[in-house]
Motif scaffolding. Structure first.
Motif, PDB file in Angstrom:
ATOM      1  N   LEU A   1      10.086  20.162  23.079  1.00 32.48           N
ATOM      2  CA  LEU A   1       9.334  19.136  22.356  1.00 32.48           C
ATOM      3  C   LEU A   1       8.782  19.686  21.050  1.00 32.48           C
ATOM      4  O   LEU A   1       8.149  20.744  21.019  1.00 32.48           O
ATOM      5  CB  LEU A   1       8.187  18.639  23.237  1.00 32.48           C
ATOM      6  N   LYS A   2       9.039  18.972  19.970  1.00 38.82           N
ATOM      7  CA  LYS A   2       8.488  19.338  18.661  1.00 38.82           C
ATOM      8  C   LYS A   2       7.159  18.616  18.440  1.00 38.82           C
ATOM      9  O   LYS A   2       6.181  19.216  18.022  1.00 38.82           O
ATOM     10  CB  LYS A   2       9.474  18.980  17.562  1.00 38.82           C
ATOM     11  N   SER A   3       7.145  17.295  18.728  1.00 40.96           N
ATOM     12  CA  SER A   3       5.914  16.520  18.574  1.00 40.96           C
ATOM     13  C   SER A   3       5.949  15.301  19.472  1.00 40.96           C
ATOM     14  O   SER A   3       7.008  14.840  19.865  1.00 40.96           O
ATOM     15  CB  SER A   3       5.721  16.088  17.127  1.00 40.96           C
ATOM     16  N   MET A   4       4.753  14.794  19.778  1.00 38.71           N
ATOM     17  CA  MET A   4       4.647  13.551  20.544  1.00 38.71           C
ATOM     18  C   MET A   4       3.441  12.772  20.048  1.00 38.71           C
ATOM     19  O   MET A   4       2.410  13.328  19.693  1.00 38.71           O
ATOM     20  CB  MET A   4       4.574  13.819  22.043  1.00 38.71           C
ATOM     21  N   GLN A   5       3.630  11.446  19.993  1.00 37.29           N
ATOM     22  CA  GLN A   5       2.572  10.537  19.570  1.00 37.29           C
ATOM     23  C   GLN A   5       2.443   9.488  20.656  1.00 37.29           C
ATOM     24  O   GLN A   5       3.304   8.635  20.816  1.00 37.29           O
ATOM     25  CB  GLN A   5       2.936   9.891  18.239  1.00 37.29           C
ATOM     26  N   LEU A   6       1.372   9.568  21.436  1.00 36.72           N
ATOM     27  CA  LEU A   6       1.168   8.617  22.528  1.00 36.72           C
ATOM     28  C   LEU A   6       0.361   7.429  22.035  1.00 36.72           C
ATOM     29  O   LEU A   6      -0.685   7.584  21.428  1.00 36.72           O
ATOM     30  CB  LEU A   6       0.429   9.276  23.700  1.00 36.72           C
ATOM     31  N   SER A   7       0.870   6.239  22.318  1.00 35.71           N
ATOM     32  CA  SER A   7       0.179   4.992  21.997  1.00 35.71           C
ATOM     33  C   SER A   7      -0.100   4.262  23.288  1.00 35.71           C
ATOM     34  O   SER A   7       0.787   4.126  24.120  1.00 35.71           O
ATOM     35  CB  SER A   7       1.049   4.114  21.095  1.00 35.71           C
ATOM     36  N   LYS A   8      -1.319   3.822  23.464  1.00 32.30           N
ATOM     37  CA  LYS A   8      -1.677   3.090  24.682  1.00 32.30           C
ATOM     38  C   LYS A   8      -2.022   1.672  24.350  1.00 32.30           C
ATOM     39  O   LYS A   8      -2.428   1.332  23.299  1.00 32.30           O
ATOM     40  CB  LYS A   8      -2.865   3.748  25.365  1.00 32.30           C
TER      41      LYS A   8
ATOM     42  N   LYS B   1      13.041  19.430  19.320  1.00 32.68           N
ATOM     43  CA  LYS B   1      13.373  20.496  18.382  1.00 32.68           C
ATOM     44  C   LYS B   1      14.789  20.384  17.836  1.00 32.68           C
ATOM     45  O   LYS B   1      15.076  20.834  16.737  1.00 32.68           O
ATOM     46  CB  LYS B   1      13.165  21.860  19.040  1.00 32.68           C
ATOM     47  N   ASP B   2      15.707  19.742  18.594  1.00 36.17           N
ATOM     48  CA  ASP B   2      17.097  19.593  18.131  1.00 36.17           C
ATOM     49  C   ASP B   2      17.287  18.395  17.201  1.00 36.17           C
ATOM     50  O   ASP B   2      18.395  18.071  16.801  1.00 36.17           O
ATOM     51  CB  ASP B   2      18.063  19.510  19.311  1.00 36.17           C
ATOM     52  N   GLY B   3      16.181  17.711  16.863  1.00 39.04           N
ATOM     53  CA  GLY B   3      16.253  16.562  15.953  1.00 39.04           C
ATOM     54  C   GLY B   3      16.300  15.215  16.653  1.00 39.04           C
ATOM     55  O   GLY B   3      16.185  14.174  16.007  1.00 39.04           O
TER      56      GLY B   3
ATOM     57  N   ILE C   1      12.830  16.227  30.394  1.00 39.77           N
ATOM     58  CA  ILE C   1      12.979  17.104  29.230  1.00 39.77           C
ATOM     59  C   ILE C   1      11.943  18.218  29.310  1.00 39.77           C
ATOM     60  O   ILE C   1      10.744  17.939  29.486  1.00 39.77           O
ATOM     61  CB  ILE C   1      12.793  16.304  27.923  1.00 39.77           C
ATOM     62  N   PRO C   2      12.367  19.464  29.164  1.00 41.79           N
ATOM     63  CA  PRO C   2      11.395  20.563  29.173  1.00 41.79           C
ATOM     64  C   PRO C   2      10.426  20.445  27.994  1.00 41.79           C
ATOM     65  O   PRO C   2      10.829  20.112  26.876  1.00 41.79           O
ATOM     66  CB  PRO C   2      12.257  21.816  29.019  1.00 41.79           C
ATOM     67  N   VAL C   3       9.175  20.684  28.230  1.00 42.82           N
ATOM     68  CA  VAL C   3       8.157  20.630  27.180  1.00 42.82           C
ATOM     69  C   VAL C   3       8.489  21.635  26.079  1.00 42.82           C
ATOM     70  O   VAL C   3       8.193  21.397  24.906  1.00 42.82           O
ATOM     71  CB  VAL C   3       6.758  20.910  27.779  1.00 42.82           C
ATOM     72  N   SER C   4       9.140  22.721  26.435  1.00 42.40           N
ATOM     73  CA  SER C   4       9.506  23.741  25.444  1.00 42.40           C
ATOM     74  C   SER C   4      10.458  23.198  24.371  1.00 42.40           C
ATOM     75  O   SER C   4      10.559  23.768  23.285  1.00 42.40           O
ATOM     76  CB  SER C   4      10.140  24.949  26.139  1.00 42.40           C
TER      77      SER C   4
END
Length: 90
Positions: A83-90, A44-46, A78-81
């Protein structure tokens, strides 16, 4: 009653052993195979994070994300709160 207590104790020990083995297996998969390589995270902080060869996403709990820096031998939590976005690649 003693048999029930022994059975409950044995079940608890088995659950602990299974959890430990499962955790070690997951850690090995993440570290040795770069399982989450190229995963991207935006806070969220960029701040932007990317899972790469020496800095990688380990996993998450309900409230926290975990990253490991192989170069520094440190874990970042890092607290999940935050987090703005996440993209998991496997």
């Amino acid at each position: 009653m003693k048999k029930l207590t022994a059975l409950l104790l044995l079940s608890a020990v088995n659950l602990c052993v299974f959890s430990a083995i499962s955790g070690l297996s997951e850690a090995y998969k993440v570290k040795m195979t770069n399982y989450y390589s190229d995963s991207k995270f935006a806070l969220k902080d960029g701040t932007k994070l990317k899972s790469e060869n020496h800095f990688y996403y380990i996993g998450k709990t309900q409230n926290y994300l975990f990253f490991y820096s192989q170069k520094k031998a440190t874990t970042t939590i890092i607290p999940v709160s935050e987090l703005k976005s996440m993209q998991l690649s496997k």
